[in-house]
Motif scaffolding. Structure first.
Motif, PDB file in Angstrom:
ATOM      1  N   GLY A   1       0.812  -1.196   0.000  1.00 43.79           N
ATOM      2  CA  GLY A   1       0.000   0.000   0.000  1.00 43.79           C
ATOM      3  C   GLY A   1       0.850   1.251   0.000  1.00 43.79           C
TER       4      GLY A   1
ATOM      5  N   GLU B   1       0.701  -6.315   9.417  1.00 43.59           N
ATOM      6  CA  GLU B   1       2.052  -5.830   9.708  1.00 43.59           C
ATOM      7  C   GLU B   1       3.033  -6.980   9.539  1.00 43.59           C
TER       8      GLU B   1
ATOM      9  N   ALA C   1      -5.675  -4.908   6.587  1.00 39.37           N
ATOM     10  CA  ALA C   1      -4.328  -4.397   6.862  1.00 39.37           C
ATOM     11  C   ALA C   1      -3.570  -5.377   7.758  1.00 39.37           C
TER      12      ALA C   1
ATOM     13  N   GLY D   1      -2.203  -9.115  12.280  1.00 34.97           N
ATOM     14  CA  GLY D   1      -3.335  -8.357  11.779  1.00 34.97           C
ATOM     15  C   GLY D   1      -4.617  -8.746  12.500  1.00 34.97           C
TER      16      GLY D   1
ATOM     17  N   SER E   1       2.797   0.585   3.868  1.00 33.82           N
ATOM     18  CA  SER E   1       1.797  -0.280   4.505  1.00 33.82           C
ATOM     19  C   SER E   1       1.594  -1.539   3.668  1.00 33.82           C
ATOM     20  N   TRP E   2       1.091  -2.578   4.344  1.00 36.15           N
ATOM     21  CA  TRP E   2       0.849  -3.863   3.682  1.00 36.15           C
ATOM     22  C   TRP E   2      -0.554  -4.342   4.021  1.00 36.15           C
ATOM     23  N   SER E   3      -1.102  -5.150   3.124  1.00 39.18           N
ATOM     24  CA  SER E   3      -2.433  -5.707   3.354  1.00 39.18           C
ATOM     25  C   SER E   3      -2.537  -7.040   2.645  1.00 39.18           C
TER      26      SER E   3
END
Length: 381
Positions: free
Chosen positions: A311, A336, A334, A349, A315-317
């Motif tokens: 993201g 981590e 989302a 998450g 950020s990651w999802s």
């Protein structure tokens, strides 16, 4: 007459114009009918669900990290051998790389000067032994004559002292002979233990100084490895523990022999000494890697690296799946990234246990899209 012809011409032109207008009106009417026909309502067909590989989330209380620490292979013992008296090397009986037994003769020093010296001392000792024997016989005769009153006490004392001087001289000569024998022994280099010759630093005919290195020996016992570890990891180990090491590309078992109690001032690490298996690939001076597994208590779950979506701002999802009456629908969630290991990642998450996520190429589907989920075997392994 001319006026009549002109009237007929005007009448023909008018009829032609009317015919063209009639044809145009017909064409417009036909086109309108076609347009009206094409504007008829068409039934809408929903797109087919996109097939995706999915996996179920399996929550874990933590994960195990495999760490590698590099060290150097060294011999169990190393000895530098040299002649104590110094002199000319007469013979070196071993070559570099030779395996020698304890007590084996390795090199000889020239002792041609010591042999006549010892012979002369032995001759002096024999002469003093004769003097002592003569003094002993004289003393015996003097004692017999003194008892009969024929000889004086002074003569008896002289005979006794002569015997003592001869015996003292013999003792001195024996000590000098022992000194020569020590020098002869020191002119022979022997192996203090079973070892392998590491270096040969002198050749026959070469003159060496007292104590100068002639041979370097490495203990034939199994090699060791010295590896620096962080203090917290070293504190969790004990002498005698079995550990795994990467030795020349082969993972083998080793044993902890010693853990230094102090810290290396340069690296701030504690040295751990390992006893390596007696294998030919343990080359002295080569590197070896200690493999340790460290448990990290951190709730989360494993997922394949291919299941991540990047993201904004780092950020990651992941793309989660929710069940609807129409089928499985994608919902972004989302996460981590806590730890990466090869082709998989350990994530944290807000996903419940058993939740399903898209395991491969989540960028192929959009949020809210219907998908046809198929279980991905070993997706997080």
């Amino acid at each position: 007459m001319a006026r009549g012809v002109s009237g007929l011409r005007k009448l023909g032109q008018g009829l032609a114009t009317l015919a063209v207008v009639a044809v145009s009106v017909g064409a417009v009417a036909g086109g309108a009918g076609l347009i009206a026909g094409s504007a008829a309502p068409v039934s809408h067909v929903a797109p087919a669900p996109v097939p995706v590989a999915a996996m179920a989330v399996e929550m874990s209380a933590g994960y195990t990290v495999t760490r590698r620490f590099t060290g150097q292979i060294e011999a169990a013992a190393r000895t530098d051998l040299g002649f104590e008296p110094g002199g000319r090397v007469r013979q070196v009986l071993v070559e570099e790389g030779d395996l020698v037994a304890e007590g084996q003769v390795l090199a000889l020093l020239d002792t041609s000067i010591l042999i006549p010296e010892r012979a002369a001392l032995e001759a002096d000792l024999a002469a003093l032994a004769a003097d002592a024997e003569l003094a002993r016989l004289t003393l015996a005769r003097s004692d017999a004559l003194t008892e009969r009153g024929v000889r004086s006490v002074a003569a008896q004392d002289d005979a006794r002292l002569a015997l003592q001087r001869a015996e003292a001289g013999m003792a001195a000569i024996r000590a000098r002979i022992a000194g020569v024998d020590v020098r002869l022994d020191q002119s022979v280099l022997t192996a203090p233990f079973a070892a392998r010759v590491g270096a040969r630093l002198a050749d026959p005919g070469q003159t060496v100084a007292p104590g100068e290195r002639v041979l370097v020996l490495f203990d034939a016992a199994p090699a060791r490895a010295r590896i620096g570890l962080p203090p917290d990891l070293a504190a969790g180990l004990s002498v005698g523990d079995a550990v795994m090491v990467d030795l020349g590309g082969s993972v083998q078992a080793a044993t902890i022999r010693q853990i230094r109690p102090d810290l290396d001032p340069a690296t701030r690490s504690r040295a751990v000494v390992l006893t390596l298996p007696s294998r030919p690939e343990a080359v002295l001076g080569n590197t070896v890697a200690l493999i340790l597994e460290q448990r990290v208590e951190e709730p989360g779950f494993w997922a394949p690296l291919s299941g991540l979506r990047e993201g904004v701002r780092g950020s990651w999802s992941v793309m989660a799946l929710e069940q609807t009456p129409q089928g499985d629908r994608t919902v972004p969630a989302a996460v981590e990234v806590i730890h990466t290991e090869g082709a998989r990642v350990y994530l944290r998450g807000q996903l419940p246990p058993g939740a399903r996520i898209v395991a491969e190429s989540p960028d192929r589907v959009a949020s809210g899209q219907l998908v046809l989920a198929a279980l991905a075997v070993g997706a997080a392994r």
